[in-house]
Design an enzyme around this catalytic site. Structure first.
Site, PDB file in Angstrom:
ATOM      1  N   GLU A  52       0.470  -1.538 -17.553  1.00  0.00           N
ATOM      2  CA  GLU A  52       0.660  -1.449 -18.991  1.00  0.00           C
ATOM      3  C   GLU A  52       0.592   0.000 -19.471  1.00  0.00           C
ATOM      4  O   GLU A  52       1.376   0.429 -20.320  1.00  0.00           O
ATOM      5  CB  GLU A  52      -0.414  -2.265 -19.719  1.00  0.00           C
ATOM      6  CG  GLU A  52      -0.508  -3.718 -19.273  1.00  0.00           C
ATOM      7  CD  GLU A  52      -1.537  -3.932 -18.190  1.00  0.00           C
ATOM      8  OE1 GLU A  52      -2.303  -4.902 -18.294  1.00  0.00           O
ATOM      9  OE2 GLU A  52      -1.581  -3.124 -17.230  1.00  0.00           O
ATOM     10  N   THR A 196      -8.339 -13.638  22.851  1.00  0.00           N
ATOM     11  CA  THR A 196      -7.103 -12.879  22.655  1.00  0.00           C
ATOM     12  C   THR A 196      -7.308 -11.414  23.012  1.00  0.00           C
ATOM     13  O   THR A 196      -6.451 -10.780  23.637  1.00  0.00           O
ATOM     14  CB  THR A 196      -6.614 -13.015  21.203  1.00  0.00           C
ATOM     15  OG1 THR A 196      -6.289 -14.379  20.943  1.00  0.00           O
ATOM     16  CG2 THR A 196      -5.399 -12.151  20.944  1.00  0.00           C
ATOM     17  N   ARG A 207       3.409  -1.612  13.514  1.00  0.00           N
ATOM     18  CA  ARG A 207       4.259  -0.599  14.147  1.00  0.00           C
ATOM     19  C   ARG A 207       5.696  -0.709  13.635  1.00  0.00           C
ATOM     20  O   ARG A 207       6.212  -1.807  13.416  1.00  0.00           O
ATOM     21  CB  ARG A 207       4.211  -0.746  15.665  1.00  0.00           C
ATOM     22  CG  ARG A 207       2.811  -0.510  16.216  1.00  0.00           C
ATOM     23  CD  ARG A 207       2.762  -0.551  17.727  1.00  0.00           C
ATOM     24  NE  ARG A 207       2.994  -1.862  18.291  1.00  0.00           N
ATOM     25  CZ  ARG A 207       2.076  -2.819  18.376  1.00  0.00           C
ATOM     26  NH1 ARG A 207       0.855  -2.623  17.868  1.00  0.00           N
ATOM     27  NH2 ARG A 207       2.362  -3.970  18.946  1.00  0.00           N
TER      28      ARG A 207
END
Length: 360
Positions: A52, A196, A207
């Site tokens: 604004e 993982t 990337r």
């Protein structure tokens, strides 16, 4: 009709802040006088001028008597910047049209009330659905006290994620990989489980794309199995690495915790294995959105905790066979039954996105 036209333009401006404004929302503003735009603005980043104010400064004296279209209720509190409502009143704006109310408890209708008390006509709810969806992560934080969570996984045609237990398996093709990194450029954090980290040893960076803020990497590891030599610790310049664990785990393996701290990890101990509590802890890192990339144990825990907002599947046209590891085999999850399903091809891979719960 004109109200929608100008609000859609304001929403388009707001989207320019994607990936840069957290923990703040994305906001766009358009000032219109006699059917002509006299000022435009959007919130570029946390700490920068609000939309604004940018629009008012661009309009100058033309803001007097104009109508302001703003995607989110103007703030009425002092944070890093002053209250927007004061600037709106001082500029002589006569009408303010708002997409949706601000769920922040410091605002939450207060901005609308202030403007009306100062003689400004206020309309609320123009393109309300679009305005809320644009800031679904911000609304989730303010309403639920946790980040917006997306489960992301690449699966074969027969529903497998790897060729076998503990085997690193690359499934997605270049187009899907490019899309995945573009998503990483927009979210505030990526989350993975310790398995993982041990199997894939990922960098967990965005990337080939530009990020505007540090990327928080979250390792969910209640067994303290993350090696201090993991490659992610070589990327601390990209953002912090947070290890979510438990008090009991640190007490049991203090040497492992010390090694992770030495490697640069921020250790976040929790009373127990509670995904919802872990997610809430991430708000201290200005995380509004979290992309949970795996593995299966973490996906299952997040799904069963009821804190999943969206699922993103990359379906790859290969079959891994019966020796492959299935994704969430024992979970009653039907993508077709979820709302807001969207399909698109990324090269040969099929992207399926489905909403689990919505803020609108």
């Amino acid at each position: 009709m004109n109200d929608e036209k100008w609000m859609l333009e304001a929403l388009s401006l707001a989207a320019k802040g994607q990936g840069a404004t957290s923990p703040n929302p994305m906001v766009g503003a358009v000032l219109v006088s006699q059917g002509r735009v006299v000022g435009r603005g959007f919130h570029a980043r946390a700490g920068a001028a609000h939309a604004e104010v940018v629009a008012i400064e661009e309009a100058g004296s033309a803001a007097s008597g104009a109508t302001l279209y703003c995607t989110l209720e103007p703030c009425c509190h002092r944070g890093r910047t002053g209250p927007c409502v004061d600037r709106i009143v001082a500029a002589g704006v006569t009408v303010v049209t708002i997409g949706t109310e601000d769920p922040d408890s410091r605002v939450d209708g207060g901005g609308v009330q202030y403007l009306r008390e100062h003689g400004i006509a206020v309309r609320v709810g123009v393109c309300k659905t679009e305005a809320r969806r644009l800031n679904e992560a911000f609304f989730t934080v303010k309403r639920l006290g946790r980040p917006f969570v997306t489960l992301k996984v690449a699966v074969s045609l027969d529903g497998r994620i790897t060729a076998g237990p503990g085997q690193q398996t690359f499934l997605t093709q270049p187009a899907a990989l490019k899309h995945a990194h573009s998503v990483r450029a927009e979210v505030d954090a990526i989350g993975v489980g310790s398995n993982t980290v041990m199997v894939d040893d990922p960098l967990l960076t965005a990337r080939g794309v530009k990020r505007h803020r540090p990327l928080v990497r979250v390792l969910f590891d209640t067994r303290m199995r993350t090696p201090s030599t993991a490659r992610v610790f070589s990327t601390l310049e990209s953002g912090p690495v947070v290890v979510m664990t438990t008090d009991a785990s640190i007490e049991r393996w203090p040497d492992r915790a010390a090694a992770l701290r030495q490697a640069g990890a921020c250790i976040e101990p929790l009373p127990g294995r509670d995904p919802a509590a872990a997610l809430s802890r991430l708000l201290a890192y200005d995380v509004n959105s979290l992309l949970v990339e795996g593995g299966t144990e973490l996906h299952r825990a997040v799904w069963e905790a009821g804190v999943t907002d969206r699922i993103r599947l990359y379906i790859v046209p290969v079959r891994l066979g019966p020796t492959g590891v299935p994704w969430l085999p024992s979970t009653r999850l039907s993508i077709a039954a979820l709302g807001g399903g969207r399909l698109s091809y990324l090269g040969q891979d099929l992207l399926v996105e489905a909403d689990v719960q919505r803020i609108d």
